[in-house]
Design a protein around this motif. Structure first.
Motif, PDB file in Angstrom:
ATOM      1  N   ALA A 134      -2.098   3.939  -9.032  1.00 50.23           N
ATOM      2  CA  ALA A 134      -3.145   4.217  -8.016  1.00 50.23           C
ATOM      3  C   ALA A 134      -4.835   3.949  -8.987  1.00 50.23           C
ATOM      4  O   ALA A 134      -5.095   4.671 -10.184  1.00 50.23           O
ATOM      5  N   VAL A 168       0.076   8.563  -7.374  1.00 53.36           N
ATOM      6  CA  VAL A 168      -1.648   9.203  -6.999  1.00 53.36           C
ATOM      7  C   VAL A 168      -2.170  10.205  -7.392  1.00 53.36           C
ATOM      8  O   VAL A 168      -3.045  10.572  -7.177  1.00 53.36           O
ATOM      9  N   ARG A 183       4.011   4.981  -5.289  1.00 54.46           N
ATOM     10  CA  ARG A 183       2.585   4.975  -5.797  1.00 54.46           C
ATOM     11  C   ARG A 183       1.974   6.056  -6.822  1.00 54.46           C
ATOM     12  O   ARG A 183       2.324   6.835  -5.985  1.00 54.46           O
ATOM     13  N   ASP A 222       0.756  -1.645   0.069  1.00 56.76           N
ATOM     14  CA  ASP A 222       0.106  -0.038   0.115  1.00 56.76           C
ATOM     15  C   ASP A 222       0.826   1.225   0.032  1.00 56.76           C
ATOM     16  O   ASP A 222       0.425   2.362  -0.050  1.00 56.76           O
TER      17      ASP A 222
END
Length: 188
Positions: A151, A98, A96, A47
């Motif tokens: 994401a 985003v 990630r 995550d």
């Protein structure tokens, strides 16, 4: 008197090396070839959360600092300084993506550690599809073998921007065209 980078080891050494050139971009980790010193108990979870010794690294500035000395070598992910190289564990990809924005002909992604990457011939977008579930797994190349997982909301933005070419959804950036899935996926 300040300690030199060479006199620090472990987490302190990594932090000291990353601070060597504040405001001047990323440290030249590709030029550093120290001996491998073992592992440091840092995990970048699936995550995107960075953990040290089982606890989250709560300071975003510290995570950003460590991300600047992250490198992917043939034997895995490492934090590297001029004096040492320490292995870390990455559950999926280290970053990630985003957000994404269209700037002229470029798709510009921002990562969870503040890096910006313009997709194009040298910074590909790739989408792997799970054969069992059909679930897409999109990513974008950030730098020197380091990738960011795109994401889900950002992927949906890409799908909204997509056009159909040769029976599949595609997006273009800096002259390159990237498929967002297999032929027929998402095409009505």
């Amino acid at each position: 008197m300040a300690e030199s980078v060479d006199s620090k080891t472990g987490l302190a050494g990594v932090a000291a090396a990353a601070k060597q050139a504040p405001g001047r971009g990323l440290p030249p980790v590709h030029l550093w070839h120290p001996a491998h010193c073992g592992e440091i108990d840092i995990v970048i979870r699936r995550d995107g959360l960075w953990m040290h010794e089982g606890s989250p690294i709560g300071r975003a500035e510290l995570v950003r600092l460590f991300s600047t000395v992250l490198r992917k070598d043939d034997d895995g992910y490492v934090l590297v300084t001029p004096g040492e190289k320490l292995s870390i564990r990455v559950e999926d990809l280290p970053f990630r993506a985003v957000s994404v924005a269209r700037r002229g002909e470029a798709l510009v992604f921002t990562t969870d550690v503040g890096d910006e990457t313009e997709a194009g011939p040298e910074h590909a977008i790739r989408v792997e599809t799970d054969t069992a579930t059909g679930e897409p797994s999109p990513s974008v190349h950030v730098r020197a073998g380091l990738w960011a997982r795109i994401a889900r909301p950002v992927f949906y933005e890409l799908v909204e921007m997509a056009t159909v070419a040769e029976g599949r959804l595609t997006v273009g950036s800096n002259g390159a065209v990237f498929p967002l899935g297999p032929v027929g996926a998402g095409v009505e």
